[in-house]
Design an enzyme around this catalytic site. Structure first.
Site, mmCIF file in Angstrom:
data_model
loop_
_atom_site.group_PDB
_atom_site.id
_atom_site.type_symbol
_atom_site.label_atom_id
_atom_site.label_comp_id
_atom_site.label_asym_id
_atom_site.label_seq_id
_atom_site.Cartn_x
_atom_site.Cartn_y
_atom_site.Cartn_z
ATOM 1 C CG ASN A 35 8.637 -54.232 13.799
ATOM 2 O OD1 ASN A 35 7.668 -54.192 13.051
ATOM 3 N ND2 ASN A 35 9.163 -53.147 14.356
ATOM 4 C CD GLU A 36 10.509 -50.241 11.753
ATOM 5 O OE1 GLU A 36 9.799 -49.431 11.127
ATOM 6 O OE2 GLU A 36 11.028 -49.983 12.854
ATOM 7 C CD GLU A 82 5.663 -49.913 11.441
ATOM 8 O OE1 GLU A 82 6.140 -48.795 11.772
ATOM 9 O OE2 GLU A 82 6.043 -50.979 11.953
ATOM 10 C CG HIS A 122 3.958 -42.767 16.362
ATOM 11 N ND1 HIS A 122 2.958 -42.986 15.443
ATOM 12 C CD2 HIS A 122 5.121 -42.900 15.684
ATOM 13 C CE1 HIS A 122 3.494 -43.256 14.262
ATOM 14 N NE2 HIS A 122 4.811 -43.203 14.383
#
Length: 662
Positions: free
Chosen positions: A141-142, A298, A349
């Site tokens: 991820n990222e 995302e 978030h």
């Protein structure tokens, strides 16, 4: 269109899973990314494995008609890993370890980490490779997001191996790094270390190679996991989520190894350049695989949690930003995340399903968007653009290095050129210099300080064969090892540009910010006012910034001269004709007014046109993929496009065919 979000059922009791699937169907969700941070649930201890909960979730999603983008769960090793294996921990430039308690605290070079991650991926892939719910694979991820560069012993050993592969001999390494300077000659590769904390400037060629090494290391971690997935018999696409113009990973070199480009994008709602910056990011990721759709993996439904202040999006902004992604090539739109977290760093978030429930603006927007996406017809593949804007990661690393004549904000400069094109409704591919070819009418290469031989050849051929090339300033200064070439500067492009170089003559830049910090000049950035040099361009005048280079127009027409500043009276913009093409050189970076003037001339000369040949009113964005045109009003008031008989309210958008049909 794919539509969905990251889904983290491991953070919630099983009692809510059925409701999750029911709500997903209500929102029009087609696909979710599953298990991204689930390592500690899948492997609670060294010899413990628990896939039962994941089996149930995947089966439940499949029964609900929802596909799974299955993650490898390697992005955050659980505490037991680093307690038992401290060699997994990454280290800072002082050699001090980063500890667990956050995420991405591991060294991607650690053999122990790679062994444990490989076993996790193998078990996941063998278990689910043929599950009918799995439509795609999400590696890690990222990669490198929070810890892009680390300096520990595992990195040291891997860097030495990388250098052996790249250079073959220590003598070749010494030559490339200019190791005779400051007595840095190496007797063996075992004497080389990462560019750790030093009393003064570090060797710029070593720093550049270390950035290449770290980018390659993160890519190798992706490829290791992808190979394991394929070996298990998986045939679904494999990807990893990128982050647009992320300064630490050369995504252009990654793209050939990734089946479908996916991107994460979190623009600041309060930024005055938000629309331009998002569009630039969309075009950058689209250009990584030209002609192929990509996925917005995302984005936020509303506010994020990690800025000092996190404003909400305006009404309609989520739909407008989604339309912007679709218009610029996206075939899927996802969010972080499905259900808003109740604990942890990201609990504030926003998500598709907020804590406040379904009686919210966010939920209404999510459901409305899902319905709108489901109603879209099959979309054409992205098409080539008439303009190539050159953007190169290796050049980015080099041009913003320390000990230069001036500090350069490379991304800011490239975005400024992009903005002048974006305001005119011109589609742009954002590509490396070696990818500039005959499909384009116009190529713009700002601040291309470092030039590799393939890029040199491509730009020369482009101008010689009828294209319009615009370059400069601070272009064609060093080779790929950050070394000056014999003969001075502009040795590679000078002949085709028709100019010769005398001196850089830097100006105090208008902004320094992150670029200055990366170059070690943050204290100067805070105190220095901007300095400009006036440029006379026909009957108009604009301000030049960053540099006012001293040039000789040996074989080129002078289109503009410096009216003030250190190069007053000298050429500021030159043009050399090449049959039906031309090569322009700018000895300064124009301000916004200057960019508009220069871009207008370049477009007229090259014949590169805006979408549908329309000049969009302020605040209106045009984008084209195939015969589909997207029109978005990002402004505060109504916008009219009389050529199409359209009137759009604030944040409204429309899709039309190239012939103007709705």
């Amino acid at each position: 269109m794919l539509y969905g979000a990251d889904y983290n059922p491991d953070q919630w009791p099983e009692e809510v899973w059925d409701d999750d699937v029911a709500r997903m169907r209500e929102a029009g969700v087609t696909t979710v990314s599953l298990g991204i941070f689930a390592w500690s649930r899948l492997q609670p201890g060294p010899d413990e494995w628990d896939f039962g909960w994941l089996d149930r979730v995947i089966d439940l999603l499949h029964a609900g008609g929802i596909g799974v983008n299955l993650a490898t769960a390697t992005a955050s090793p659980p505490p037991w890993v680093t307690v038992r294996h401290p060699d997994v921990l990454a280290a800072d430039e002082n050699g001090a370890p980063y500890w667990h308690g956050s995420r991405q605290h591991h060294s991607p070079s650690s053999p122990t980490y790679r062994r444990l991650a490989a076993e996790l991926v193998r078990r996941i892939a063998e278990r689910y490779a043929h599950h009918p719910a799995v439509v795609m694979w999400h590696v890690d991820n990222e990669l490198g997001c929070h810890l892009p560069v680390e300096y520990g012993d595992s990195a040291r050993d891997a860097f030495r191996a990388w250098l052996r592969e790249r250079y073959g001999t220590v003598a070749a390494l010494d030559a490339a790094w200019g190791a005779d300077f400051w007595s840095q000659r190496y007797g063996s590769f075992d004497e080389v270390f990462p560019p750790r904390k030093a009393p003064y400037s570090r060797n710029p060629a070593q720093v550049l190679d270390y950035r290449r090494f770290m980018s390659d290391t993160w890519l190798s971690l992706f490829r290791m996991q992808a190979d394991i997935i394929r070996a298990a018999g998986a045939t679904q696409p494999i990807s990893t989520n990128m982050m647009g113009p992320f300064p630490h990973a050369d995504y252009a070199s990654w793209a050939p190894h990734i089946d479908v480009i996916t991107d994460d994008c979190y623009p600041d709602p309060s930024s005055p350049t938000r629309v331009r910056d998002i569009a630039f990011q969309r075009d950058l990721v689209r250009s990584l695989k030209r002609g192929t759709p990509w996925l917005l993996m995302e984005q936020a439904t509303d506010a994020v949690n990690w800025r000092p202040t996190n404003p909400s999006k305006r009404d309609g902004q989520l739909a407008a930003e989604t339309a912007q992604a679709i218009g610029r090539g996206a075939d899927g739109v996802f969010f972080f995340q499905w259900r808003q977290s109740r604990a942890g760093s990201e609990k504030f978030h926003s998500a598709m399903l907020p804590h406040a429930g379904t009686r919210t603006r966010t939920w209404e927007s999510v459901v409305e968007l899902g319905s709108a996406l489901a109603a879209l017809p099959e979309l054409p593949a992205p098409s080539d653009s008439p303009v190539a804007l050159v953007f190169d990661w290796e050049n980015w690393w080099a041009v913003e290095g320390a000990d230069h004549p001036g500090t350069v904000d490379y991304l800011g400069v490239v975005r400024a050129w992009y903005g002048a094109l974006h305001r005119r409704g011109v589609m742009v591919d954002v590509v490396r210099p070696e990818d500039v070819d005959g499909r384009y009418r116009l190529a713009i290469a700002p601040f291309l300080y470092l030039m590799r031989d393939p890029g040199v050849a491509a730009l020369r051929a482009f101008a010689a064969e009828g294209g319009v090339l615009a370059a400069g300033p601070f272009t064609d200064v060093v080779d790929e090892s950050d070394r000056f070439r014999d003969g001075g500067f502009l040795t590679q492009l000078g002949p085709i540009l028709g100019v010769a170089f005398e001196d850089f003559r830097p100006l105090l830049p208008p902004t320094l910010g992150d670029a200055a910090a990366r170059a070690g000049a943050a204290s100067v950035a805070a105190a220095s006012p901007a300095e400009e040099a006036a440029v006379a361009f026909g009957s108009a005048e604009f301000a030049g910034t960053f540099f006012a280079e001293a040039l000789f127009a040996d074989d080129a027409a002078v289109l503009a001269t410096f009216a003030s500043g250190p190069s007053a009276g000298r050429p500021a913009i030159t043009r050399r004709a090449h049959g039906s093409g031309s090569a322009w050189y700018l000895a300064t970076q124009p301000d916004e007014r200057g960019l508009d003037l220069v871009v207008a001339r370049l477009l007229a000369e090259s014949g590169a046109e805006s979408v549908l040949g329309i000049a969009p009113p302020p605040g209106v964005e045009l984008a084209q993929r195939g015969d589909l045109v997207t029109i978005i009003n990002h402004g505060e008031g109504e916008a009219r496009i009389p050529e199409l008989g359209l009137a759009l309210g604030p944040q409204e958008h429309a899709y039309v065919r190239q012939d103007g049909a709705a």
